[in-house]
Write an enzyme that holds these catalytic residues in place. Structure first.
Site, mmCIF file in Angstrom:
data_model
loop_
_atom_site.group_PDB
_atom_site.id
_atom_site.type_symbol
_atom_site.label_atom_id
_atom_site.label_comp_id
_atom_site.label_asym_id
_atom_site.label_seq_id
_atom_site.Cartn_x
_atom_site.Cartn_y
_atom_site.Cartn_z
ATOM 1 N N ASN A 10 51.280 27.788 8.312
ATOM 2 C CA ASN A 10 49.882 26.994 8.695
ATOM 3 C C ASN A 10 48.791 27.643 7.620
ATOM 4 O O ASN A 10 48.626 28.752 7.390
ATOM 5 C CB ASN A 10 49.746 27.753 9.965
ATOM 6 C CG ASN A 10 48.081 27.309 10.313
ATOM 7 O OD1 ASN A 10 47.597 26.541 10.039
ATOM 8 N ND2 ASN A 10 47.841 28.061 11.294
ATOM 9 N N LYS A 12 45.741 26.788 7.495
ATOM 10 C CA LYS A 12 44.380 27.175 8.000
ATOM 11 C C LYS A 12 43.247 26.392 7.101
ATOM 12 O O LYS A 12 43.928 25.198 6.403
ATOM 13 C CB LYS A 12 44.075 28.688 8.104
ATOM 14 C CG LYS A 12 45.267 29.157 8.891
ATOM 15 C CD LYS A 12 44.873 30.608 9.495
ATOM 16 C CE LYS A 12 45.981 31.312 9.761
ATOM 17 N NZ LYS A 12 45.857 32.546 10.642
ATOM 18 N N HIS A 99 46.702 26.270 18.626
ATOM 19 C CA HIS A 99 46.810 27.544 17.848
ATOM 20 C C HIS A 99 45.678 28.516 18.263
ATOM 21 O O HIS A 99 44.749 28.016 18.720
ATOM 22 C CB HIS A 99 46.408 27.297 16.312
ATOM 23 C CG HIS A 99 46.678 28.419 15.654
ATOM 24 N ND1 HIS A 99 45.673 29.454 15.270
ATOM 25 C CD2 HIS A 99 47.740 28.754 14.746
ATOM 26 C CE1 HIS A 99 46.091 30.327 14.364
ATOM 27 N NE2 HIS A 99 47.254 29.994 14.392
ATOM 28 N N GLU A 101 43.382 30.327 16.991
ATOM 29 C CA GLU A 101 42.028 30.085 16.495
ATOM 30 C C GLU A 101 41.474 28.788 17.378
ATOM 31 O O GLU A 101 40.264 29.030 17.290
ATOM 32 C CB GLU A 101 42.232 30.000 14.881
ATOM 33 C CG GLU A 101 42.323 31.345 14.382
ATOM 34 C CD GLU A 101 43.297 31.307 13.163
ATOM 35 O OE1 GLU A 101 43.507 30.316 12.309
ATOM 36 O OE2 GLU A 101 43.898 32.294 12.716
ATOM 37 N N GLU A 171 52.821 33.452 19.505
ATOM 38 C CA GLU A 171 51.934 34.118 18.468
ATOM 39 C C GLU A 171 50.906 35.144 19.472
ATOM 40 O O GLU A 171 50.026 34.490 19.717
ATOM 41 C CB GLU A 171 51.120 33.285 17.710
ATOM 42 C CG GLU A 171 52.009 32.238 17.169
ATOM 43 C CD GLU A 171 51.182 31.627 15.894
ATOM 44 O OE1 GLU A 171 51.866 31.780 14.681
ATOM 45 O OE2 GLU A 171 50.155 30.930 16.060
ATOM 46 N N GLY A 177 46.923 37.469 11.770
ATOM 47 C CA GLY A 177 46.127 37.717 10.721
ATOM 48 C C GLY A 177 45.823 39.175 10.587
ATOM 49 O O GLY A 177 44.702 39.713 9.928
ATOM 50 N N SER A 215 51.717 37.911 11.417
ATOM 51 C CA SER A 215 51.985 38.777 10.444
ATOM 52 C C SER A 215 53.256 38.837 9.972
ATOM 53 O O SER A 215 53.863 39.884 9.705
ATOM 54 C CB SER A 215 51.286 40.155 10.616
ATOM 55 O OG SER A 215 49.900 40.028 11.025
HETATM 56 C C1 PEP Z 1 49.283 31.789 12.227
HETATM 57 O O1 PEP Z 1 47.999 31.462 11.467
HETATM 58 O O2 PEP Z 1 49.987 31.196 13.197
HETATM 59 C C2 PEP Z 1 49.615 33.176 11.809
HETATM 60 C C3 PEP Z 1 50.722 33.829 12.678
HETATM 61 O O3 PEP Z 1 48.863 33.779 10.953
HETATM 62 P P1 PEP Z 1 49.401 35.167 10.084
HETATM 63 O O4 PEP Z 1 50.776 35.149 9.659
HETATM 64 O O5 PEP Z 1 48.560 35.430 8.827
HETATM 65 O O6 PEP Z 1 49.417 36.309 11.153
#
Ligand code: PEP
Length: 258
Positions: A10, A12, A99, A101, A171, A177, A215
């Site tokens: 992703n 973003k 998601h 965010e 997630e 992040g 992460s």
């Molecule tokens: C994401 O944006 O879905 C995500 C898991 O980001 P990151 O891997 O940076 O934690």
């Protein structure tokens, strides 16, 4: 049953059109050179670029599947800055829905996430639904309650045939992040619970890919991907450069080959 993986990036709000083209070309060269990929067809590679790059990637995506980072539930109208399923046709095969965010920064509610899933399926996109608890909810012992509420509300009114076409990503919001990853055991525990919830909705619950996100990096990918109910990863930060993203893909090649 042999494992199958989806490794998804992703991006973003990152990458210009040129950067997106460069990334996909370099990634495809790496895939083409890798004998592990040629030997097994059980790893699907997917990226979610910004909307502005989708058209430029048409025709050069090769083995890499392309997804959109969002989709609106109406086909057209006065919805400034939204993206219609009709506009995404032939540019994306997957779409990211819910998601964290979108939920937390833009206030996206489960009722709208549910409408988006229905629209995506109507237009033959594969919805990749993201769910997960906040740190506060985990610390209060409410992880499972939150996951159940999201699954029930987001999948409300969907037939088992519709659910069978979906992918779900767990997630934990506190791991996105932040550099904090759920332990493989914490991730497996929630994945097993999601599987149990899906069992009540479809006989094909074992076949629905459940991805972990939060992460994921080359250093922790193997341990996470080896868990029984984990069928891949959704990756933010580590998907922005080809090297770490491909290192995670390579970890999945090794696990499917075991
Ligand atoms: C994401 O944006 O879905 C995500 C898991 O980001 P990151 O891997 O940076 O934690």
């Amino acid at each position: 049953m042999q494992k199958k993986f989806i490794i998804a990036g992703n991006w973003k709000m990152h990458k210009t059109v040129e950067e997106s083209i460069d990334f996909v070309k370099t990634l495809n060269n790496k895939i083409a050179e890798n004998p592990d990929y040629a030997r097994n067809n059980r790893v699907e590679i997917l990226v979610f670029p910004p909307f502005t790059s989708l058209h430029a990637l048409k025709g050069i995506s090769g083995k890499t599947q392309i997804g959109s980072q969002n989709i609106f539930y109406e086909e057209k109208g006065a919805f400034t800055a939204e993206i219609s399923p009709l506009m995404l046709k032939n540019l994306a095969t997957y779409t990211l829905i819910g998601h964290s965010e979108r939920r937390h920064i833009f206030g996206e509610a489960d009722i709208n996430i549910n409408k988006k899933i229905k629209t995506a399926l109507k237009h033959s996109f594969t919805p990749l639904l993201c769910i997960g608890e906040t740190l506060e909810e985990r610390e209060a012992g409410n992880t499972f309650t939150k996951i159940k509420a999201q699954i029930d509300q987001d999948l409300e009114g969907l037939s088992s045939e519709a659910i069978n076409k979906m992918v779900v990503a767990y997630e934990p919001v506190w791991a996105i992040g932040t550099g904090k990853t759920a332990t493989p055991e914490q991730a497996q525990e929630v994945h097993a619970y999601i599987r149990e919830l899906l069992e009540k909705k479809t006989a094909a619950f074992q076949d629905i890919p459940l991805l972990y996100g939060g992460s994921v990096k080359p250093e922790n990918a193997s341990d996470i991907l080896s868990q029984k109910d984990i069928n891949g990863a959704l990756i933010g930060g580590a998907s922005l450069q080809v090297e770490p993203f491909f290192a995670i893909i390579s970890s999945s090649f090794k696990i499917v080959d075991q």
